[in-house]
Motif scaffolding. Structure first.
Motif, PDB file in Angstrom:
ATOM      1  N   GLY A  21     -18.794 -11.053  -8.260  1.00 23.17           N
ATOM      2  CA  GLY A  21     -17.866  -9.986  -8.606  1.00 23.17           C
ATOM      3  C   GLY A  21     -18.514  -8.618  -8.554  1.00 23.17           C
ATOM      4  N   LEU A  22     -19.758  -8.542  -9.027  1.00 18.41           N
ATOM      5  CA  LEU A  22     -20.501  -7.292  -8.992  1.00 18.41           C
ATOM      6  C   LEU A  22     -20.726  -6.850  -7.550  1.00 18.41           C
ATOM      7  CD1 LEU A  22     -22.151  -5.030 -10.326  1.00 18.41           C
ATOM      8  CD2 LEU A  22     -24.098  -6.598 -10.379  1.00 18.41           C
ATOM      9  N   GLY A  23     -21.110  -7.786  -6.694  1.00 16.12           N
ATOM     10  CA  GLY A  23     -21.332  -7.456  -5.289  1.00 16.12           C
ATOM     11  C   GLY A  23     -20.077  -6.953  -4.608  1.00 16.12           C
ATOM     12  N   GLN A  24     -18.949  -7.593  -4.909  1.00 20.20           N
ATOM     13  CA  GLN A  24     -17.685  -7.147  -4.324  1.00 20.20           C
ATOM     14  C   GLN A  24     -17.332  -5.740  -4.800  1.00 20.20           C
ATOM     15  OE1 GLN A  24     -15.059 -10.311  -5.547  1.00 20.20           O
ATOM     16  NE2 GLN A  24     -15.500 -11.554  -3.735  1.00 20.20           N
ATOM     17  N   ARG A  25     -17.628  -5.455  -6.069  1.00 25.16           N
ATOM     18  CA  ARG A  25     -17.338  -4.131  -6.624  1.00 25.16           C
ATOM     19  C   ARG A  25     -18.177  -3.054  -5.927  1.00 25.16           C
ATOM     20  NH1 ARG A  25     -13.358  -1.372  -9.164  1.00 25.16           N
ATOM     21  NH2 ARG A  25     -14.195   0.268 -10.498  1.00 25.16           N
ATOM     22  N   VAL A  26     -19.453  -3.331  -5.728  1.00 26.85           N
ATOM     23  CA  VAL A  26     -20.327  -2.379  -5.042  1.00 26.85           C
ATOM     24  C   VAL A  26     -19.841  -2.157  -3.612  1.00 26.85           C
ATOM     25  CG1 VAL A  26     -22.656  -1.998  -4.143  1.00 26.85           C
ATOM     26  CG2 VAL A  26     -22.347  -2.924  -6.446  1.00 26.85           C
ATOM     27  N   LYS A  27     -19.488  -3.248  -2.938  1.00 28.75           N
ATOM     28  CA  LYS A  27     -19.046  -3.137  -1.546  1.00 28.75           C
ATOM     29  C   LYS A  27     -17.759  -2.327  -1.431  1.00 28.75           C
ATOM     30  CE  LYS A  27     -19.433  -6.854   0.920  1.00 28.75           C
ATOM     31  NZ  LYS A  27     -19.168  -8.192   1.519  1.00 28.75           N
ATOM     32  N   LEU A  28     -16.814  -2.553  -2.341  1.00 29.35           N
ATOM     33  CA  LEU A  28     -15.555  -1.829  -2.292  1.00 29.35           C
ATOM     34  C   LEU A  28     -15.737  -0.350  -2.625  1.00 29.35           C
ATOM     35  CD1 LEU A  28     -13.040  -4.370  -3.894  1.00 29.35           C
ATOM     36  CD2 LEU A  28     -13.135  -3.621  -1.514  1.00 29.35           C
ATOM     37  N   LEU A  29     -16.583  -0.046  -3.620  1.00 32.22           N
ATOM     38  CA  LEU A  29     -16.844   1.352  -3.954  1.00 32.22           C
ATOM     39  C   LEU A  29     -17.525   2.062  -2.788  1.00 32.22           C
ATOM     40  CD1 LEU A  29     -18.021   1.052  -7.680  1.00 32.22           C
ATOM     41  CD2 LEU A  29     -16.006   2.287  -6.855  1.00 32.22           C
ATOM     42  N   ARG A  30     -18.450   1.369  -2.137  1.00 32.72           N
ATOM     43  CA  ARG A  30     -19.147   1.966  -0.982  1.00 32.72           C
ATOM     44  C   ARG A  30     -18.161   2.197   0.160  1.00 32.72           C
ATOM     45  NH1 ARG A  30     -21.271  -0.127   3.516  1.00 32.72           N
ATOM     46  NH2 ARG A  30     -21.211  -2.302   2.815  1.00 32.72           N
ATOM     47  N   ALA A  78     -20.834   1.910 -15.973  1.00 35.16           N
ATOM     48  CA  ALA A  78     -19.671   1.172 -16.472  1.00 35.16           C
ATOM     49  C   ALA A  78     -18.630   0.986 -15.375  1.00 35.16           C
ATOM     50  CB  ALA A  78     -19.061   1.907 -17.665  1.00 35.16           C
ATOM     51  N   GLU A  79     -18.415   2.028 -14.558  1.00 35.06           N
ATOM     52  CA  GLU A  79     -17.454   1.906 -13.465  1.00 35.06           C
ATOM     53  C   GLU A  79     -17.943   0.911 -12.429  1.00 35.06           C
ATOM     54  OE1 GLU A  79     -16.561   5.514 -11.440  1.00 35.06           O
ATOM     55  OE2 GLU A  79     -15.039   4.591 -10.157  1.00 35.06           O
ATOM     56  N   LEU A  80     -19.235   0.930 -12.158  1.00 32.41           N
ATOM     57  CA  LEU A  80     -19.797  -0.009 -11.195  1.00 32.41           C
ATOM     58  C   LEU A  80     -19.575  -1.445 -11.659  1.00 32.41           C
ATOM     59  CD1 LEU A  80     -21.475  -0.167  -8.543  1.00 32.41           C
ATOM     60  CD2 LEU A  80     -23.497  -0.325  -9.975  1.00 32.41           C
ATOM     61  N   LEU A  81     -19.706  -1.666 -12.961  1.00 31.00           N
ATOM     62  CA  LEU A  81     -19.510  -2.998 -13.518  1.00 31.00           C
ATOM     63  C   LEU A  81     -18.032  -3.339 -13.658  1.00 31.00           C
ATOM     64  CD1 LEU A  81     -22.286  -2.971 -16.265  1.00 31.00           C
ATOM     65  CD2 LEU A  81     -22.316  -4.192 -14.078  1.00 31.00           C
ATOM     66  N   LEU A 263     -10.065  -0.281   4.743  1.00 34.96           N
ATOM     67  CA  LEU A 263      -8.632  -0.209   4.484  1.00 34.96           C
ATOM     68  C   LEU A 263      -8.276  -0.954   3.204  1.00 34.96           C
ATOM     69  CD1 LEU A 263      -5.822   0.655   5.310  1.00 34.96           C
ATOM     70  CD2 LEU A 263      -5.682  -1.370   6.780  1.00 34.96           C
ATOM     71  N   GLU A 264      -8.875  -2.128   3.013  1.00 31.92           N
ATOM     72  CA  GLU A 264      -8.615  -2.900   1.799  1.00 31.92           C
ATOM     73  C   GLU A 264      -8.993  -2.102   0.550  1.00 31.92           C
ATOM     74  OE1 GLU A 264     -10.391  -6.841  -0.545  1.00 31.92           O
ATOM     75  OE2 GLU A 264     -10.827  -6.534   1.582  1.00 31.92           O
ATOM     76  N   SER A 265     -10.121  -1.400   0.619  1.00 31.45           N
ATOM     77  CA  SER A 265     -10.607  -0.674  -0.550  1.00 31.45           C
ATOM     78  C   SER A 265      -9.779   0.580  -0.840  1.00 31.45           C
ATOM     79  CB  SER A 265     -12.078  -0.282  -0.345  1.00 31.45           C
ATOM     80  OG  SER A 265     -12.211   0.728   0.633  1.00 31.45           O
ATOM     81  N   ARG A 266      -9.072   1.088   0.184  1.00 32.55           N
ATOM     82  CA  ARG A 266      -8.331   2.341   0.023  1.00 32.55           C
ATOM     83  C   ARG A 266      -6.819   2.162   0.007  1.00 32.55           C
ATOM     84  NH1 ARG A 266     -11.579   6.029   4.527  1.00 32.55           N
ATOM     85  NH2 ARG A 266     -13.585   6.156   3.412  1.00 32.55           N
ATOM     86  N   ALA A 267      -6.335   0.987   0.366  1.00 31.07           N
ATOM     87  CA  ALA A 267      -4.898   0.802   0.582  1.00 31.07           C
ATOM     88  C   ALA A 267      -4.070   1.192  -0.638  1.00 31.07           C
ATOM     89  CB  ALA A 267      -4.609  -0.648   0.972  1.00 31.07           C
ATOM     90  N   ALA A 268      -4.506   0.796  -1.837  1.00 29.86           N
ATOM     91  CA  ALA A 268      -3.731   1.105  -3.038  1.00 29.86           C
ATOM     92  C   ALA A 268      -3.639   2.610  -3.274  1.00 29.86           C
ATOM     93  CB  ALA A 268      -4.355   0.420  -4.251  1.00 29.86           C
ATOM     94  N   PHE A 269      -4.663   3.352  -2.826  1.00 31.93           N
ATOM     95  CA  PHE A 269      -4.653   4.807  -2.979  1.00 31.93           C
ATOM     96  C   PHE A 269      -3.780   5.451  -1.898  1.00 31.93           C
ATOM     97  CE2 PHE A 269      -8.452   3.270  -5.017  1.00 31.93           C
ATOM     98  CZ  PHE A 269      -8.509   3.997  -6.194  1.00 31.93           C
TER      99      PHE A 269
END
Length: 304
Positions: A21-30, A78-81, A263-269
């Motif tokens: 989950g942490l790895g996915q969060r880092v990847k999506l934020l990046r 905290a946001e990263l986590l 696109l997946e990381s930004r679609a909701a925005f």
């Protein structure tokens, strides 16, 4: 073979859910910020291989490394986590109030808070400015210029305004000063554009949604349209513009996979736009005619 802190081989079958989950969060934020893994690794002062392991959910990682990655991404640890709403009683109470609410309720709450804390503009003023958002290659600049000409309004390429303010191009800004500095220039360019132009058509960069505050300003002051296209069309159009660097060093398929992730990381925005319009499968003339019809259907007074 990669060995984790328990001296056991780290394979797909025994990945820790927390690390995954942490790895996915880092990847999506990046991806949301549009930062290549190599660039983030350099900014965080960690090896690219170590960052790849972190994003893949394998191996172990120290708190200090997480802090370095968070700083390089311009976010809190905290946001990263995945939870930035624990910093005060007020945050906790707001989170509890909103927990379990529908998307409609959350949208209503967001607009209410925006009305309190952000300078707004009425619907008529919003319609005087049209802003296009979406990934590169969707047609924001090409169609934006055509819409501006049809409506007899100035066309503003926000990347050009950023370059004017900074004295160098977006790539140079990020290379010299980092992505956070680029986002500050981007917000300044948008604010100056809104101040100087009561009526205009704006083409934004794909990553403008990476900074929620900037996106809020855009949504409150412009009729915002999400231009969409299939990933393959995005890639073909960018390459046709002469940007061979768009191709991933490992091949076209990997480059398109990267686009899908962004696109997946930004679609909701992007979906916060007033409406969306898909340009795939259309000639330029068909896309323009369809876009003008969509604008007229949404706000008839604009093209009256």
């Amino acid at each position: 073979m990669i060995i984790d802190g328990t001296n056991k081989p780290a394979g797909a079958a025994d990945k820790d859910p927390l690390l995954v989950g942490l790895g996915q969060r880092v990847k999506l934020l990046r991806a949301r910020r549009g930062i290549p893994r190599r660039v983030l690794a350099e900014a965080a002062d960690v090896s690219e291989r170590h960052l790849a392991n972190l994003e893949s959910g394998i191996g172990n990682v120290s708190v200090l490394v997480l802090q370095q990655v968070a700083q390089a991404l311009g976010c809190s640890l905290a946001e990263l986590l995945g939870d930035e709403t624990t910093s005060s009683p007020e945050w906790l109470m707001i989170r509890k109030l909103l927990q379990g609410r529908s998307q409609t309720d959350l949208h209503t709450a967001h607009r209410a808070l925006a009305d309190i804390f952000l300078e707004g503009s009425n619907a008529g003023q919003r319609n005087e400015r049209i802003a296009f958002i979406g990934l590169r290659g969707a047609g924001k600049s090409t169609l934006g210029q055509m819409v501006a000409a049809r409506l007899n309004r100035p066309f503003i390429e926000l990347r050009a305004e950023i370059t004017r303010l900074a004295g160098c191009g977006p790539m140079e800004i990020q290379a010299l000063y980092g992505s956070n500095a680029y986002r500050r220039y981007e917000r300044q360019a948008l604010e100056e554009t809104l101040q100087n132009h009561k009526s205009c058509v704006i083409a934004t960069a794909g990553g403008i949604v990476s900074e929620p505050g900037t996106l809020d300003i855009l949504l409150r002051h412009c009729l915002t349209i999400w231009l969409q296209a299939e990933p393959e069309d995005h890639m073909d159009r960018v390459i046709a513009q002469g940007d061979a660097q768009a191709l991933h060093k490992s091949g076209r398929r990997e480059a398109i996979d990267d686009l899908r992730l962004i696109l997946e990381s930004r679609a909701a925005f992007y979906a916060k736009a007033d409406f969306s319009y898909n340009t795939s499968g259309k000639t330029l003339e068909e896309a323009f005619a369809g876009l003008m019809s969509a604008i007229a259907a949404h706000q008839p007074m604009i093209v009256a």
